[in-house]
Scaffold this motif. Sequence first.
Motif, PDB file in Angstrom:
ATOM      1  N   LEU A 121     -49.993  25.229  10.886  1.00  0.00           N
ATOM      2  CA  LEU A 121     -49.348  24.727   9.672  1.00  0.00           C
ATOM      3  C   LEU A 121     -48.931  23.263   9.820  1.00  0.00           C
ATOM      4  CD1 LEU A 121     -47.181  27.794   8.639  1.00  0.00           C
ATOM      5  CD2 LEU A 121     -49.059  26.795   7.340  1.00  0.00           C
ATOM      6  N   ALA A 122     -48.594  22.861  11.036  1.00  0.00           N
ATOM      7  CA  ALA A 122     -48.182  21.484  11.282  1.00  0.00           C
ATOM      8  C   ALA A 122     -49.370  20.526  11.267  1.00  0.00           C
ATOM      9  CB  ALA A 122     -47.456  21.379  12.623  1.00  0.00           C
ATOM     10  N   GLY A 123     -50.576  21.068  11.350  1.00  0.00           N
ATOM     11  CA  GLY A 123     -51.761  20.206  11.386  1.00  0.00           C
ATOM     12  C   GLY A 123     -51.931  19.498  12.716  1.00  0.00           C
ATOM     13  N   ALA A 124     -51.384  20.068  13.779  1.00  0.00           N
ATOM     14  CA  ALA A 124     -51.487  19.455  15.102  1.00  0.00           C
ATOM     15  C   ALA A 124     -52.949  19.383  15.539  1.00  0.00           C
ATOM     16  CB  ALA A 124     -50.676  20.258  16.118  1.00  0.00           C
ATOM     17  N   PRO A 125     -53.336  18.324  16.251  1.00  0.00           N
ATOM     18  CA  PRO A 125     -54.726  18.184  16.678  1.00  0.00           C
ATOM     19  C   PRO A 125     -55.103  19.100  17.839  1.00  0.00           C
ATOM     20  CG  PRO A 125     -53.438  16.350  17.490  1.00  0.00           C
ATOM     21  CD  PRO A 125     -52.524  17.166  16.614  1.00  0.00           C
ATOM     22  N   LEU A 126     -54.106  19.626  18.568  1.00  0.00           N
ATOM     23  CA  LEU A 126     -54.387  20.511  19.695  1.00  0.00           C
ATOM     24  C   LEU A 126     -53.132  21.269  20.071  1.00  0.00           C
ATOM     25  CD1 LEU A 126     -53.172  19.238  22.646  1.00  0.00           C
ATOM     26  CD2 LEU A 126     -54.837  17.522  22.029  1.00  0.00           C
ATOM     27  N   ILE A 127     -53.323  22.381  20.789  1.00  0.00           N
ATOM     28  CA  ILE A 127     -52.194  23.112  21.359  1.00  0.00           C
ATOM     29  C   ILE A 127     -52.286  23.099  22.881  1.00  0.00           C
ATOM     30  CG2 ILE A 127     -53.243  25.411  21.356  1.00  0.00           C
ATOM     31  CD1 ILE A 127     -50.471  26.471  20.468  1.00  0.00           C
ATOM     32  N   ARG A 128     -53.488  22.846  23.387  1.00  0.00           N
ATOM     33  CA  ARG A 128     -53.678  22.696  24.834  1.00  0.00           C
ATOM     34  C   ARG A 128     -54.922  21.873  25.090  1.00  0.00           C
ATOM     35  NH1 ARG A 128     -57.237  25.761  28.035  1.00  0.00           N
ATOM     36  NH2 ARG A 128     -58.597  27.102  26.809  1.00  0.00           N
ATOM     37  N   GLU A 129     -55.067  21.426  26.328  1.00  0.00           N
ATOM     38  CA  GLU A 129     -56.269  20.732  26.774  1.00  0.00           C
ATOM     39  C   GLU A 129     -56.891  21.556  27.888  1.00  0.00           C
ATOM     40  OE1 GLU A 129     -54.722  16.994  28.115  1.00  0.00           O
ATOM     41  OE2 GLU A 129     -54.766  16.121  26.116  1.00  0.00           O
ATOM     42  N   THR A 130     -58.220  21.602  27.921  1.00  0.00           N
ATOM     43  CA  THR A 130     -58.869  22.339  28.999  1.00  0.00           C
ATOM     44  C   THR A 130     -58.648  21.608  30.318  1.00  0.00           C
ATOM     45  OG1 THR A 130     -60.975  21.222  28.618  1.00  0.00           O
ATOM     46  CG2 THR A 130     -60.626  23.324  27.478  1.00  0.00           C
ATOM     47  N   PRO A 131     -58.521  22.358  31.427  1.00  0.00           N
ATOM     48  CA  PRO A 131     -58.200  21.707  32.702  1.00  0.00           C
ATOM     49  C   PRO A 131     -59.312  20.838  33.271  1.00  0.00           C
ATOM     50  CG  PRO A 131     -58.364  24.101  32.965  1.00  0.00           C
ATOM     51  CD  PRO A 131     -58.498  23.798  31.513  1.00  0.00           C
ATOM     52  N   ILE A 132     -60.564  21.122  32.974  1.00  0.00           N
ATOM     53  CA  ILE A 132     -61.663  20.361  33.565  1.00  0.00           C
ATOM     54  C   ILE A 132     -61.974  19.097  32.769  1.00  0.00           C
ATOM     55  CG2 ILE A 132     -64.097  20.425  34.271  1.00  0.00           C
ATOM     56  CD1 ILE A 132     -62.256  22.227  35.945  1.00  0.00           C
ATOM     57  N   SER A 133     -62.277  19.258  31.489  1.00  0.00           N
ATOM     58  CA  SER A 133     -62.712  18.105  30.690  1.00  0.00           C
ATOM     59  C   SER A 133     -61.620  17.503  29.821  1.00  0.00           C
ATOM     60  CB  SER A 133     -63.886  18.510  29.797  1.00  0.00           C
ATOM     61  OG  SER A 133     -63.445  19.415  28.795  1.00  0.00           O
ATOM     62  N   GLY A 134     -60.509  18.204  29.674  1.00  0.00           N
ATOM     63  CA  GLY A 134     -59.446  17.711  28.794  1.00  0.00           C
ATOM     64  C   GLY A 134     -59.763  17.911  27.315  1.00  0.00           C
ATOM     65  N   ALA A 135     -60.744  18.777  27.013  1.00  0.00           N
ATOM     66  CA  ALA A 135     -61.128  19.035  25.623  1.00  0.00           C
ATOM     67  C   ALA A 135     -59.972  19.693  24.866  1.00  0.00           C
ATOM     68  CB  ALA A 135     -62.361  19.934  25.565  1.00  0.00           C
ATOM     69  N   PRO A 136     -59.731  19.275  23.635  1.00  0.00           N
ATOM     70  CA  PRO A 136     -58.629  19.857  22.862  1.00  0.00           C
ATOM     71  C   PRO A 136     -58.964  21.263  22.387  1.00  0.00           C
ATOM     72  CG  PRO A 136     -59.851  18.311  21.510  1.00  0.00           C
ATOM     73  CD  PRO A 136     -60.434  18.231  22.896  1.00  0.00           C
ATOM     74  N   ARG A 137     -57.947  22.111  22.338  1.00  0.00           N
ATOM     75  CA  ARG A 137     -58.102  23.474  21.846  1.00  0.00           C
ATOM     76  C   ARG A 137     -56.989  23.774  20.853  1.00  0.00           C
ATOM     77  NH1 ARG A 137     -62.598  23.290  23.559  1.00  0.00           N
ATOM     78  NH2 ARG A 137     -63.485  24.592  25.165  1.00  0.00           N
ATOM     79  N   LEU A 138     -57.312  24.625  19.885  1.00  0.00           N
ATOM     80  CA  LEU A 138     -56.344  25.138  18.916  1.00  0.00           C
ATOM     81  C   LEU A 138     -56.373  26.657  18.985  1.00  0.00           C
ATOM     82  CD1 LEU A 138     -56.944  22.774  15.874  1.00  0.00           C
ATOM     83  CD2 LEU A 138     -54.776  23.108  17.068  1.00  0.00           C
ATOM     84  N   PRO A 139     -55.381  27.343  18.420  1.00  0.00           N
ATOM     85  CA  PRO A 139     -55.411  28.809  18.419  1.00  0.00           C
ATOM     86  C   PRO A 139     -56.719  29.310  17.815  1.00  0.00           C
ATOM     87  CG  PRO A 139     -53.280  28.038  17.690  1.00  0.00           C
ATOM     88  CD  PRO A 139     -54.152  26.830  17.803  1.00  0.00           C
ATOM     89  N   TYR A 140     -57.250  30.370  18.399  1.00  0.00           N
ATOM     90  CA  TYR A 140     -58.549  30.885  17.966  1.00  0.00           C
ATOM     91  C   TYR A 140     -58.451  32.318  17.443  1.00  0.00           C
ATOM     92  CZ  TYR A 140     -63.479  32.194  18.201  1.00  0.00           C
ATOM     93  OH  TYR A 140     -64.729  32.640  17.907  1.00  0.00           O
ATOM     94  N   CYS A 141     -58.134  33.264  18.311  1.00  0.00           N
ATOM     95  CA  CYS A 141     -58.201  34.665  17.893  1.00  0.00           C
ATOM     96  C   CYS A 141     -56.924  35.146  17.204  1.00  0.00           C
ATOM     97  CB  CYS A 141     -58.526  35.561  19.081  1.00  0.00           C
ATOM     98  SG  CYS A 141     -57.144  35.819  20.225  1.00  0.00           S
ATOM     99  N   MET A 142     -55.797  34.577  17.538  1.00  0.00           N
ATOM    100  CA  MET A 142     -54.485  34.920  16.964  1.00  0.00           C
ATOM    101  C   MET A 142     -54.038  36.354  17.258  1.00  0.00           C
ATOM    102  SD  MET A 142     -53.492  32.063  15.652  1.00  0.00           S
ATOM    103  CE  MET A 142     -52.181  32.333  14.475  1.00  0.00           C
ATOM    104  N   ILE A 143     -54.645  37.005  18.262  1.00  0.00           N
ATOM    105  CA  ILE A 143     -54.226  38.359  18.629  1.00  0.00           C
ATOM    106  C   ILE A 143     -54.015  38.520  20.138  1.00  0.00           C
ATOM    107  CG2 ILE A 143     -55.224  39.504  16.617  1.00  0.00           C
ATOM    108  CD1 ILE A 143     -57.615  40.328  18.397  1.00  0.00           C
ATOM    109  N   GLY A 144     -53.943  37.426  20.876  1.00  0.00           N
ATOM    110  CA  GLY A 144     -53.620  37.492  22.297  1.00  0.00           C
ATOM    111  C   GLY A 144     -54.766  37.766  23.241  1.00  0.00           C
TER     112      GLY A 144
END
Length: 98
Positions: free
Chosen positions: A35-58
């Motif tokens: 909802l905040a429109g954030a560009p990422l919630i985490r970065e991958t440890p190897i490449s630093g690629a941005p990630r956002l929530p995907y499955c929403m069920i854990g």
Amino acid sequence: MFAPRPERSATVEVFVDGAAVRVPAGASAAAAVLLAGAPLIRETPISGAPRLPYCMIGVCFDCLAEIDGIANRQACMVPVTAGMRVAPQRGARVAFPA
């Protein structure tokens, strides 16, 4: 047979990467990030690629974030509370000491 869903009028204010956002009470921290429109919630440890929530069920762990100062939280499994602070998880997650 089916009853309409009740409207949610109550909202809470949370902070996503320092920005205040109002979200429906009972929503997840991952939903607040989206909802905040954030560009990422985490970065991958190897490449630093941005990630956002995907499955929403854990299941996928793409929503790992630092929530209220505690790293490695699955944001999709944490309900928001007033004043909650969600910060991006950067780099590899740290295992708990044995």
